[in-house]
Enzyme design. Structure first.
Site, PDB file in Angstrom:
ATOM      1  N   ARG A   4     -65.950 -63.856  73.458  1.00  0.00           N
ATOM      2  CA  ARG A   4     -64.951 -64.326  74.427  1.00  0.00           C
ATOM      3  C   ARG A   4     -65.582 -65.128  75.575  1.00  0.00           C
ATOM      4  O   ARG A   4     -64.899 -65.813  76.318  1.00  0.00           O
ATOM      5  CB  ARG A   4     -64.147 -63.121  74.956  1.00  0.00           C
ATOM      6  N   TYR A  64     -43.113 -81.680  77.402  1.00  0.00           N
ATOM      7  CA  TYR A  64     -42.940 -80.915  76.166  1.00  0.00           C
ATOM      8  C   TYR A  64     -42.072 -79.682  76.470  1.00  0.00           C
ATOM      9  O   TYR A  64     -42.234 -79.049  77.516  1.00  0.00           O
ATOM     10  CB  TYR A  64     -44.319 -80.519  75.636  1.00  0.00           C
ATOM     11  N   ASP A 109     -50.975 -84.642  80.764  1.00  0.00           N
ATOM     12  CA  ASP A 109     -50.971 -84.237  79.361  1.00  0.00           C
ATOM     13  C   ASP A 109     -51.140 -85.510  78.533  1.00  0.00           C
ATOM     14  O   ASP A 109     -50.272 -86.377  78.525  1.00  0.00           O
ATOM     15  CB  ASP A 109     -49.647 -83.527  79.033  1.00  0.00           C
ATOM     16  N   LYS A 140     -52.293 -81.467  67.671  1.00  0.00           N
ATOM     17  CA  LYS A 140     -51.674 -82.723  67.275  1.00  0.00           C
ATOM     18  C   LYS A 140     -52.746 -83.716  66.786  1.00  0.00           C
ATOM     19  O   LYS A 140     -53.327 -83.501  65.756  1.00  0.00           O
ATOM     20  CB  LYS A 140     -50.835 -83.268  68.431  1.00  0.00           C
TER      21      LYS A 140
HETATM   22  C1  LIG Z   1     -47.248 -79.536  71.316  1.00  0.00           C
HETATM   23  C2  LIG Z   1     -47.446 -79.903  72.725  1.00  0.00           C
HETATM   24  C3  LIG Z   1     -47.912 -78.971  73.658  1.00  0.00           C
HETATM   25  C4  LIG Z   1     -48.137 -77.511  73.300  1.00  0.00           C
HETATM   26  O1  LIG Z   1     -49.243 -77.392  72.444  1.00  0.00           O
HETATM   27  P1  LIG Z   1     -49.381 -76.196  71.351  1.00  0.00           P
HETATM   28  O2  LIG Z   1     -50.683 -76.524  70.716  1.00  0.00           O
HETATM   29  O3  LIG Z   1     -48.199 -76.298  70.442  1.00  0.00           O
HETATM   30  O4  LIG Z   1     -49.405 -74.926  72.112  1.00  0.00           O
HETATM   31  C5  LIG Z   1     -48.126 -79.400  74.948  1.00  0.00           C
HETATM   32  N1  LIG Z   1     -47.906 -80.667  75.309  1.00  0.00           N
HETATM   33  C6  LIG Z   1     -47.454 -81.598  74.444  1.00  0.00           C
HETATM   34  C7  LIG Z   1     -47.206 -82.994  74.909  1.00  0.00           C
HETATM   35  C8  LIG Z   1     -47.200 -81.244  73.130  1.00  0.00           C
HETATM   36  O5  LIG Z   1     -46.734 -82.166  72.270  1.00  0.00           O
END
Ligand SMILES: *Cc1c(COP(=O)(O)O)cnc(C)c1O
Length: 408
Positions: free
Chosen positions: A81, A135, A200, A225
């Protein structure tokens, strides 16, 4: 100084990018520089949960040091961890691509965002200023105050006025999920003053945009993603200066949202093809956006000026019929995979957002979000063309957002 955003952003911009090596070179070499000397070519996967600690006095000192500033301990990580060598390779590589000193990986994008909020909350800075749309789950996490934070939603022009002495974070997405709305990050970073700006960058990836160059202090990715890129790994990461990274590692250690080493391996492998994937998928997306915007069955197309592989569009017919009529494209949430996905944000990715807030931020009930992959563009168009045909005249939604402008 901890909160001096302008200075740290300037330093990051000066010191980091463009580096000695081009982005495409970093993508395949960063985090792997020691391999050849070790007689290795592929990255080793270290699955250890614990490590031998013969010198317990030394370990005590290293644990004390971690408690002070969260610096990654030299040598073996003591316990899984606290750190993992395979995950650390991915963190090093992503930091290189984003042009930051450090990066800290988490079990998901939401775990990464949670850690950022907890860092600020733990300093008594519970107030967050944010711009919609975000998101859906990010919106929900803030709106519901699940981690004890309080959010003020503003337009970009209202950021400065919304800042309070206890504001710990300004949070934006550009291009935003799911509308692809773009923000002037440089102007926003300026408006933030000494409050850290978190951008983000999931949709743009460092291939198209590096927010620290524009003054953001923190860059968040849902690595699930584009960074992973193949729809088979869930992860999140924050790229930032080493001081904030130390706090994030302490939160990660205390709350346990660590990334599994196998995921770290897959992400590092994903990064090596990130530039070519993003460019090829973007070329497909630009062509599809052009065709959609010329199509009379489509009311509106949103495609970012900076490009990318995401398209949002509104149809005159029933968007649910488009979803159920695609054959090559997969109707599924998420994005950034090698194959093309389509989903209806009002039903899925942004369902958790209050309907009025959702519509108010441009996420109409007619909006469809397309994550364009690497298939042949003619095959993709044939599928979309057929699905749009199936949707025509098959019932329609109440006249809402009736404008027929095309902003591509
Ligand atoms: C999918 C997404 C998240 C969250 O990410 P996870 O890996 O699903 O927890 C945050 N910000 C954006 C822009 C996203 O598309």
């Amino acid at each position: 100084m901890y909160d001096d955003t302008a200075d740290s952003a300037d330093e990051a911009a000066k010191g980091a990018w463009p580096g000695v090596r081009a982005l495409d070179t970093e993508a395949v070499h960063a985090g792997r520089d020691d391999l050849a000397r070790q007689g290795l070519h592929a990255v080793p996967i270290d699955l250890s949960t614990t490590y031998p600690s013969y010198d317990s006095r030394g370990e005590a000192a290293r644990i004390d040091a971690f408690a002070t500033d969260g610096a990654q301990p030299d040598g073996p990580p003591v316990y899984g961890r606290l750190g993992n060598p395979t995950v650390a390779r991915f963190e090093t590589a992503l930091a290189r691509l984003e042009g930051t000193q450090s990066a800290v990986a988490f079990a998901s994008g939401m775990a990464a965002l949670s850690a950022v909020l907890l860092v600020r909350n733990s300093m008594g800075l519970r107030h967050v200023v944010a711009v919609r749309p975000l998101y859906g789950c990010s919106d929900h996490l803030l709106t519901a105050g699940l981690l004890g934070s309080e959010v003020t939603w503003v337009d970009p022009a209202g950021i400065q006025d919304a800042l309070r002495p206890d504001t710990g974070l300004v949070l934006v997405e550009s291009p935003a999920n799911p509308t692809l709305a773009e923000l002037d990050l440089r102007a926003i970073a300026h408006a933030c003053g000494s409050v850290p700006l978190l951008a983000d960058n999931t949709f743009a990836t460092p291939v198209l945009q590096r927010p620290v160059e524009q003054g953001a202090r923190l860059v968040l990715h849902s690595a699930t993603k584009y960074l992973g890129g193949h729809g088979d790994v869930m992860a999140g990461v924050v790229a930032c200066d080493e001081e904030f990274a130390g706090r994030l590692r302490q939160i990660r250690f205390a709350t346990g949202g660590v990334l599994h080493p196998l995921a770290g391996y897959l992400l590092l492998r994903g990064l090596s093809t990130l530039p070519v994937r993003v460019r090829a998928a973007s070329a497909n997306a630009a062509e599809l956006a052009r065709r959609l915007s010329a199509d009379p069955r489509v009311a509106r197309v949103h495609y970012p000026r900076i490009g990318g592989a995401m398209i949002a569009f509104e149809v005159h017919g029933d968007p649910h019929e488009v979803i159920s009529a695609v054959r090559l494209v997969t109707p599924a949430v998420s994005l950034g995979s090698v194959d093309t996905l389509i989903q209806h944000p009002a039903s899925i990715s942004h369902r958790v957002v209050d309907a009025e807030d959702r519509r108010g931020s441009g996420v109409s009930d007619r909006l469809l979000r397309l994550s364009v992959g690497l298939e042949d563009v003619e095959d993709l168009w044939r599928d979309l063309d057929g699905a749009l045909g199936a949707a025509v005249g098959r019932g329609s939604l109440p006249a809402e957002n009736a404008g027929v402008s095309t902003s591509v």
